[in-house]
Design an enzyme around this catalytic site. Structure first.
Site, PDB file in Angstrom:
ATOM      1  N   VAL B  14       0.908  -1.169   0.205  1.00 47.77           N
ATOM      2  CA  VAL B  14      -0.211   0.012   0.031  1.00 47.77           C
ATOM      3  C   VAL B  14       0.750   1.470  -0.121  1.00 47.77           C
ATOM      4  CG1 VAL B  14      -1.857   1.267   1.267  1.00 47.77           C
ATOM      5  CG2 VAL B  14      -1.744  -1.214   1.072  1.00 47.77           C
ATOM      6  N   LYS B 105      -7.337  -2.228   9.006  1.00 51.07           N
ATOM      7  CA  LYS B 105      -8.543  -2.866   9.330  1.00 51.07           C
ATOM      8  C   LYS B 105      -8.438  -3.561  10.522  1.00 51.07           C
ATOM      9  CE  LYS B 105      -7.629  -6.803   6.674  1.00 51.07           C
ATOM     10  NZ  LYS B 105      -6.479  -6.452   5.767  1.00 51.07           N
ATOM     11  N   VAL B 132     -11.252  -0.711   4.530  1.00 52.98           N
ATOM     12  CA  VAL B 132     -12.242  -1.548   3.810  1.00 52.98           C
ATOM     13  C   VAL B 132     -12.186  -1.717   2.506  1.00 52.98           C
ATOM     14  CG1 VAL B 132     -14.602  -2.588   4.001  1.00 52.98           C
ATOM     15  CG2 VAL B 132     -13.315  -1.759   6.357  1.00 52.98           C
ATOM     16  N   GLY B 134     -10.077  -1.894  -0.131  1.00 53.69           N
ATOM     17  CA  GLY B 134      -9.669  -0.918  -0.945  1.00 53.69           C
ATOM     18  C   GLY B 134      -9.661   0.221  -1.739  1.00 53.69           C
ATOM     19  N   ASP B 201     -10.547 -12.031   7.883  1.00 54.94           N
ATOM     20  CA  ASP B 201     -10.121 -10.702   7.103  1.00 54.94           C
ATOM     21  C   ASP B 201     -11.602 -10.091   6.918  1.00 54.94           C
ATOM     22  OD1 ASP B 201      -8.568  -8.815   5.070  1.00 54.94           O
ATOM     23  OD2 ASP B 201      -9.816  -9.637   4.059  1.00 54.94           O
ATOM     24  N   LYS B 205     -13.461  -6.594   8.562  1.00 51.88           N
ATOM     25  CA  LYS B 205     -14.122  -5.670   7.715  1.00 51.88           C
ATOM     26  C   LYS B 205     -15.515  -5.483   8.160  1.00 51.88           C
ATOM     27  CE  LYS B 205     -10.692  -6.351   4.029  1.00 51.88           C
ATOM     28  NZ  LYS B 205     -10.453  -6.973   2.784  1.00 51.88           N
TER      29      LYS B 205
END
Lengths: 433, 433
Positions: B14, B105, B132, B134, B201, B205
């Site tokens: 990122v 997240k 959350v 992308g 994951d 989210k």
């Protein structure tokens, strides 16, 4: 709890939605905005009309001056539509330092500069999420959430009426006229459906979206426009055979600063997310150079969905400090000058359906014409005669990517062939790559 | 042009995206934010690692204090992930009056209260769009654009790895293990894929999304979770026979103040927009009481899409007046206390696949058990033997809507039947009504 007074201009479909939401979701809206919102005046043309919602008589007025001169009204919601008197009322309300929320696509697409400039001059806030695609937050999506991107392309299904008609034609193999008739009966199409079916409504919306996405001024007259009236069930059938759907797309592309703006029926791969947008739903598909592909899908019209966008704009204004005079809001991002391509310069693949005489050599004549115009054909399908007496056959040509001018040239020459009876339809194909 | 200095914590996937976007779209970002942004420091663990992007050596540091003590750095972008030291660094940066943008997240879903409270206490801005889904602007979508609504339901495909695996299994009739192996080779799945394939994951989210959508605090432990490892090609086949797709859905529903929070494989009608979300794409489908159905679709991961969300958050902060100390941003809307339903109380339809002995009367035994538990069966499909030697057959049951507790009760009793060899799979069915 702080209190704020607002006024509505208009109490039609959208106005009713705003009124209902402000009452029904009062608690949520108070907590989220920090204000108790009172609708203190609603401008209407006829005090006695039945509007499908119970409104206290004493807040209805036919006199705009009552709203204008009431300094306790801080925010005006314009949901009357059309250019005049909406334009005049908004300008005067801003001069009286009232913030504005509007749903008026026609005004913004044609006379937007004047109202945006007035908002900037007066330091009032001006929000217009509801002007495009009803409840879908596409305006704020572009203005607030895609700011890190250069937008390359935008494809919108932004007119619910035409999407409803095309969906019905595709899924139930019906013809345009009968579906339009049914849509009128169900209230999905207006008595005069011209604005929808000829693409004017989508043209307005594309002008607004493209100006935001590309950060440039867009003249509505630069948006090429074609409606859906020429789409026949047989075109739907061929599209399906090719694994495609036909949608009325509003398309904007930025080709290194030269932009394309066009609204027309488009064949798209049936696996594309836009192909699965059915009925009166809207969707906007965007490609940004950072975010990649992004799509927003939802209700593009209706009292509550459009009201949802209007009320979220009201809340957005209230969350800023409306007690401070002379706000400095970013109302537009008209940052660049971009040149608009003429439709002749646009590149696309094309579906061309012609009726020809059933004679040896006809196919050769036709392919020769395209060849001499440097148009490369991807496939040619010849269907048999309708019946034994007919001496005509249908020919469907699919081209590779080519300039529209070359297609037009070829078509003109086709008309000169005695063996070509009619050019039945030409539909652009979009492959999204 | 005003200038502002920012720092990045982390330069992984990122971080690289943020770095690239800030350089590549510099002109757009300057015009839209009103600032020339300088990345003056980047915190890394290893100064010499190859990061797939050219970064001047002198801005890399391994010492957080260098960033913390530099008063010219106004904004800190946390893209290191994980709980510690991200939590400590963010808290200390906020104490030093630096604004925060984060993509974390895990931290927000588990320790969010502490960082949100610190932001409010210090009057700094705190943005987390990238945490959350992308590049999909779902956080701001809920926080800013759905404010006029009571959100009734939210359904998310929020994990790209599992959606990629399920898409491949569905479209290419492959089994889970081989697709997982391929996903690892292509970099779509991590070496240890547990967090994705077991639904952790998605659980993080959903906790974040549900807390925003319902305006309430969500304890991550209240989110029911099931992964996708038990999905077999035969389940995909049956789903397809029933006109359904299988997706890992993150589901949140508000049933008059009592909420459901669950992540599990779900059979959904193949005509639903979520069913057409393939590969590593994400989508969030929301129903609000004003806006109706709304869907956001796009890239849920990747350096540039996630970077797009981070950079739009940076721009959003810069557009406010960052020179003013003590901002009063609305960081959370934790306005209501809501009770979370236990999974036993959830109502759903169910797909149940069992292997039974091929004997007369077995079907009767099974349907009697469901009947005595007040579970109504919509359809029962019995497939023939695998081969002549097999004395077992597959039975697929589809129930009408019923409480999960009654299903569990029935399943327990099925296990007591000697004729039932195994309960192969139970998958919830969502009809969206």
């Amino acid at each position: 709890m702080k209190k704020v007074k607002i006024a509505l201009l208009g109490l039609g479909n959208v106005g009713r939605g705003v009124y209902i939401i402000l009452h029904q979701n009062k608690e949520e809206i108070m907590k989220r905005s920090g204000y108790e919102i009172e609708i203190s005046k609603i401008l209407v043309r006829d005090l006695n009309k039945n509007r499908g919602v119970e409104v206290p008589e004493d807040i209805l007025t036919t006199d705009f001056e009552e709203i204008l001169n009431d300094d306790s009204i801080k925010l005006v919601v314009e949901v009357m539509g059309g250019i005049e008197p909406a334009r005049e009322y908004m300008l005067r309300a801003m001069e009286a330092k009232k913030h504005i929320v509007t749903a008026n696509k026609m005004l913004l697409a044609t006379e937007g500069d004047e109202v945006f400039e007035k908002a900037e001059e007066m330091g009032v806030m001006f929000q217009y999420e509801a002007s495009v695609a009803g409840g879908i937050p596409i305006i704020n999506g572009i203005n607030e959430n895609l700011t890190a991107n250069k937008v390359n392309e935008l494809y919108g299904i932004v007119n619910g009426t035409t999407n409803y008609i095309l969906s019905k034609m595709e899924l139930e193999q019906l013809d345009f006229d009968s579906v339009l008739q049914e849509a009128k009966e169900k209230g999905y199409a207006e008595a005069d459906p011209t604005s929808d079916i000829e693409g004017y409504d989508a043209q307005y919306k594309l002008a607004i979206l493209a100006s935001l996405a590309f950060g440039t001024k867009v003249d509505i007259n630069d948006v090429y426009r074609e409606g859906i009236t020429k789409i026949k069930p047989i075109d739907m059938k061929y599209a399906s055979d090719f694994g495609m759907s036909i949608k009325l797309l509003a398309i904007a592309k930025d080709d290194n600063g030269r932009i394309e703006l066009r609204v027309h029926p488009t064949m798209i791969p049936e696996t594309h997310p836009l192909a699965n947008v059915y009925d009166s739903f809207n969707a906007i598909f965007i490609n940004g150079n950072a975010v990649g592909d992004l799509m927003f899908y939802g209700r593009g019209a209706g009292d509550l969905p459009t009201g949802s966008a209007v009320v979220s704009d009201i809340i957005s204004i209230l969350r800023k400090n409306i007690e401070v005079e002379n706000q400095n809001p970013i109302i537009r991002n008209n940052l660049w000058e971009k040149q608009v391509k003429n439709i002749d310069e646009v590149e696309s693949r094309y579906y061309i359906r012609v009726t020809v005489e059933d004679k040896p050599g006809v196919l050769g004549q036709i392919t020769t014409i395209f060849g001499s115009n440097r148009v490369s054909l991807k496939s040619v399908i010849q269907k048999g005669r309708k019946n034994d007496e007919s001496h005509e056959v249908a020919l469907v040509l699919i081209t590779h990517k080519t300039k529209e001018a070359l297609i037009n040239d070829s078509i003109e020459k086709l008309y000169d062939l005695r063996t070509v009876k009619d050019i039945e339809n030409i539909i652009r194909i979009e492959d999204f790559n």
